[in-house]
Design a protein around this motif. Structure first.
Motif, PDB file in Angstrom:
ATOM      1  N   PRO A 174      -0.229  13.560 -15.195  1.00 37.34           N
ATOM      2  CA  PRO A 174      -1.163  12.732 -15.447  1.00 37.34           C
ATOM      3  C   PRO A 174       0.565  10.945 -14.599  1.00 37.34           C
ATOM      4  N   ALA A 175       1.184  11.129 -15.271  1.00 34.70           N
ATOM      5  CA  ALA A 175       2.139  10.540 -14.899  1.00 34.70           C
ATOM      6  C   ALA A 175       2.481   9.985 -13.580  1.00 34.70           C
ATOM      7  N   HIS A 176       3.016  11.334 -12.973  1.00 34.14           N
ATOM      8  CA  HIS A 176       3.079  11.075 -11.693  1.00 34.14           C
ATOM      9  C   HIS A 176       1.839  10.609 -10.695  1.00 34.14           C
ATOM     10  N   SER A 177       0.736  11.538 -10.706  1.00 29.37           N
ATOM     11  CA  SER A 177      -0.039  11.373 -10.152  1.00 29.37           C
ATOM     12  C   SER A 177      -1.334  10.447 -10.409  1.00 29.37           C
ATOM     13  N   LEU A 178      -1.521   9.699 -11.381  1.00 30.43           N
ATOM     14  CA  LEU A 178      -2.237   8.439 -11.474  1.00 30.43           C
ATOM     15  C   LEU A 178      -1.178   7.001 -11.381  1.00 30.43           C
ATOM     16  N   LEU A 179      -0.052   7.064 -11.855  1.00 32.62           N
ATOM     17  CA  LEU A 179       1.273   6.325 -12.140  1.00 32.62           C
ATOM     18  C   LEU A 179       1.792   6.502 -10.130  1.00 32.62           C
ATOM     19  N   ALA A 180       3.389   6.710 -10.408  1.00 32.96           N
ATOM     20  CA  ALA A 180       3.989   6.873  -8.926  1.00 32.96           C
ATOM     21  C   ALA A 180       3.389   7.297  -7.587  1.00 32.96           C
ATOM     22  N   ASP A 181       2.479   8.479  -7.780  1.00 27.70           N
ATOM     23  CA  ASP A 181       1.821   9.100  -5.921  1.00 27.70           C
ATOM     24  C   ASP A 181       1.092   8.090  -6.181  1.00 27.70           C
ATOM     25  N   GLY A 182      -0.314   8.165  -6.817  1.00 27.38           N
ATOM     26  CA  GLY A 182      -0.969   7.354  -6.826  1.00 27.38           C
ATOM     27  C   GLY A 182      -1.229   5.930  -6.160  1.00 27.38           C
ATOM     28  N   ILE A 183      -0.482   4.904  -6.520  1.00 26.65           N
ATOM     29  CA  ILE A 183       0.393   4.242  -6.790  1.00 26.65           C
ATOM     30  C   ILE A 183       0.555   3.569  -5.267  1.00 26.65           C
ATOM     31  N   MET A 184       1.847   4.998  -5.217  1.00 24.84           N
ATOM     32  CA  MET A 184       2.449   4.264  -3.800  1.00 24.84           C
ATOM     33  C   MET A 184       2.192   4.928  -2.266  1.00 24.84           C
ATOM     34  N   VAL A 185       0.614   6.008  -2.950  1.00 28.21           N
ATOM     35  CA  VAL A 185       0.628   6.173  -1.352  1.00 28.21           C
ATOM     36  C   VAL A 185      -1.077   4.969  -1.153  1.00 28.21           C
ATOM     37  N   GLY A 186      -1.325   4.559  -2.477  1.00 32.33           N
ATOM     38  CA  GLY A 186      -2.341   3.570  -2.480  1.00 32.33           C
ATOM     39  C   GLY A 186      -1.344   1.962  -1.539  1.00 32.33           C
ATOM     40  N   PHE A 187      -0.459   2.030  -1.708  1.00 33.25           N
ATOM     41  CA  PHE A 187       0.621   1.701  -1.124  1.00 33.25           C
ATOM     42  C   PHE A 187       0.589   1.056   0.852  1.00 33.25           C
ATOM     43  N   THR A 188       0.265   2.635   0.675  1.00 32.14           N
ATOM     44  CA  THR A 188       0.487   3.298   2.443  1.00 32.14           C
ATOM     45  C   THR A 188      -0.310   2.732   3.036  1.00 32.14           C
ATOM     46  N   GLY A 189      -2.020   2.368   1.807  1.00 29.74           N
ATOM     47  CA  GLY A 189      -2.552   1.645   2.797  1.00 29.74           C
ATOM     48  C   GLY A 189      -2.769   0.629   2.707  1.00 29.74           C
ATOM     49  N   TRP A 190      -2.256  -0.176   1.949  1.00 31.95           N
ATOM     50  CA  TRP A 190      -2.397  -1.495   2.035  1.00 31.95           C
ATOM     51  C   TRP A 190      -1.471  -2.816   2.369  1.00 31.95           C
ATOM     52  N   LEU A 191       0.195  -2.015   2.430  1.00 33.33           N
ATOM     53  CA  LEU A 191       1.229  -2.925   3.015  1.00 33.33           C
ATOM     54  C   LEU A 191       0.273  -3.033   4.326  1.00 33.33           C
ATOM     55  N   PRO A 192       0.379  -1.334   5.440  1.00 35.23           N
ATOM     56  CA  PRO A 192      -0.435  -2.339   6.901  1.00 35.23           C
ATOM     57  C   PRO A 192      -1.590  -2.932   6.870  1.00 35.23           C
ATOM     58  N   ALA A 193      -2.258  -2.611   5.844  1.00 28.50           N
ATOM     59  CA  ALA A 193      -3.407  -3.614   6.064  1.00 28.50           C
ATOM     60  C   ALA A 193      -3.209  -5.301   6.200  1.00 28.50           C
ATOM     61  N   MET A 194      -2.395  -5.119   5.148  1.00 33.58           N
ATOM     62  CA  MET A 194      -2.196  -6.755   5.309  1.00 33.58           C
ATOM     63  C   MET A 194      -0.661  -7.513   6.119  1.00 33.58           C
ATOM     64  N   MET A 195      -0.460  -6.612   7.149  1.00 34.56           N
ATOM     65  CA  MET A 195       0.876  -6.900   8.262  1.00 34.56           C
ATOM     66  C   MET A 195       0.164  -6.880   9.253  1.00 34.56           C
ATOM     67  N   VAL A 196      -1.161  -6.064   8.867  1.00 37.54           N
ATOM     68  CA  VAL A 196      -1.940  -5.850  11.089  1.00 37.54           C
ATOM     69  C   VAL A 196      -2.900  -6.034  10.886  1.00 37.54           C
ATOM     70  N   GLY A 197      -4.284  -5.832   9.918  1.00 33.29           N
ATOM     71  CA  GLY A 197      -5.552  -5.667  10.378  1.00 33.29           C
ATOM     72  C   GLY A 197      -5.605  -7.354   9.693  1.00 33.29           C
ATOM     73  N   ARG A 198      -4.918  -7.558   8.324  1.00 33.26           N
ATOM     74  CA  ARG A 198      -5.616  -8.713   7.726  1.00 33.26           C
ATOM     75  C   ARG A 198      -5.523 -10.137   9.123  1.00 33.26           C
ATOM     76  N   GLY A 199      -7.228 -10.915   9.059  1.00 33.51           N
ATOM     77  CA  GLY A 199      -7.114 -11.742  10.345  1.00 33.51           C
ATOM     78  C   GLY A 199      -7.239 -11.446  11.280  1.00 33.51           C
ATOM     79  N   LYS A 200      -7.545  -9.918  11.533  1.00 31.24           N
ATOM     80  CA  LYS A 200      -7.934  -9.666  12.634  1.00 31.24           C
ATOM     81  C   LYS A 200      -9.462  -9.238  13.003  1.00 31.24           C
ATOM     82  N   THR A 201     -10.191  -9.325  13.656  1.00 34.14           N
ATOM     83  CA  THR A 201     -10.720  -8.612  14.722  1.00 34.14           C
ATOM     84  C   THR A 201     -10.873  -7.344  14.876  1.00 34.14           C
ATOM     85  N   LEU A 202     -12.047  -6.716  14.857  1.00 38.38           N
ATOM     86  CA  LEU A 202     -12.128  -5.590  15.052  1.00 38.38           C
ATOM     87  C   LEU A 202     -12.133  -5.455  17.369  1.00 38.38           C
ATOM     88  N   ALA A 203     -12.294  -6.075  17.666  1.00 38.53           N
ATOM     89  CA  ALA A 203     -12.160  -6.080  19.372  1.00 38.53           C
ATOM     90  C   ALA A 203     -10.505  -6.608  19.501  1.00 38.53           C
TER      91      ALA A 203
END
Length: 197
Positions: free
Chosen positions: A89-118
């Motif tokens: 619980p302490a690792h999976s729900l906090l450190a690991d879960g949040i940080m793996v989620g971060f690997t989905g959030w940061l590239p999206a914010m820096m690369v995908g945001r505001g761009k069309t599929l084209a």
């Protein structure tokens, strides 16, 4: 035309509503199941395998929006840990879960945001930027997740940085740009079937 482009990119980044929650759950469960059952290459037998689908949260985030990318990683981590029998619980729900989620959030914010599929499918800078931001997110994730494992007395920090880093970061950095361009081009052709088109 410009207004349509703006609406498409805004809809992909807003990630709110029932459909978005469905995407979060579907992509999260898919991620967790693939991580649990499709890791054929053992780096440390019985302990660490090459996570060949480590790129999923980043790709999902860039294509479908930062929140969807975050929850694909977070839910994926919880599902994977439960299926693999490594849920703490302490690792999976906090450190690991949040940080793996971060690997989905940061590239999206820096690369995908505001761009069309084209733009994602045809702008050559997307390849470099998505690899770079996936690397940054992966390194930050590894450091914090491994610090958590060390704090909990599971693995030595530097040992886990080495092996978990090898397990997660190369597939994340190599797979993200390839899949982003591939999926963006395919989805661009199917835009009429996608809720934001």
């Amino acid at each position: 035309m410009e207004n349509k482009v703006s609406l498409q990119s805004e809809a992909r980044t807003s990630s709110t509503g029932v459909m978005s929650i469905v995407f979060w759950v579907v992509f999260g469960v898919l991620t967790g199941v693939l991580w649990a059952y499709v890791n054929p290459i053992a780096l440390v037998p019985g302990v660490i395998h090459l996570r060949i689908f480590a790129f999923l949260p980043a790709v999902v985030g860039i294509i479908f929006g930062p929140k969807t990318g975050f929850f694909a990683g977070y839910i994926g981590t919880v599902v994977w840990a439960l299926l693999a029998g490594t849920f703490l619980p302490a690792h999976s729900l906090l450190a690991d879960g949040i940080m793996v989620g971060f690997t989905g959030w940061l590239p999206a914010m820096m690369v995908g945001r505001g761009k069309t599929l084209a733009q994602l499918g045809h702008d050559k800078s997307v390849v470099i930027k998505s690899a770079l931001w996936s690397l940054v997110a992966g390194v930050i994730m590894i450091v914090i997740a491994c610090a958590s494992l060390d704090f909990l007395g599971i693995f030595d920090f530097w040992w886990s940085v080495l092996w978990i880093g090898i397990s997660d970061v190369p597939p994340l950095v190599i797979g993200t740009p390839i899949l982003v361009v591939f999926l963006a081009r395919r989805l661009e052709k199917m835009q009429t079937m996608i809720p934001w088109s």
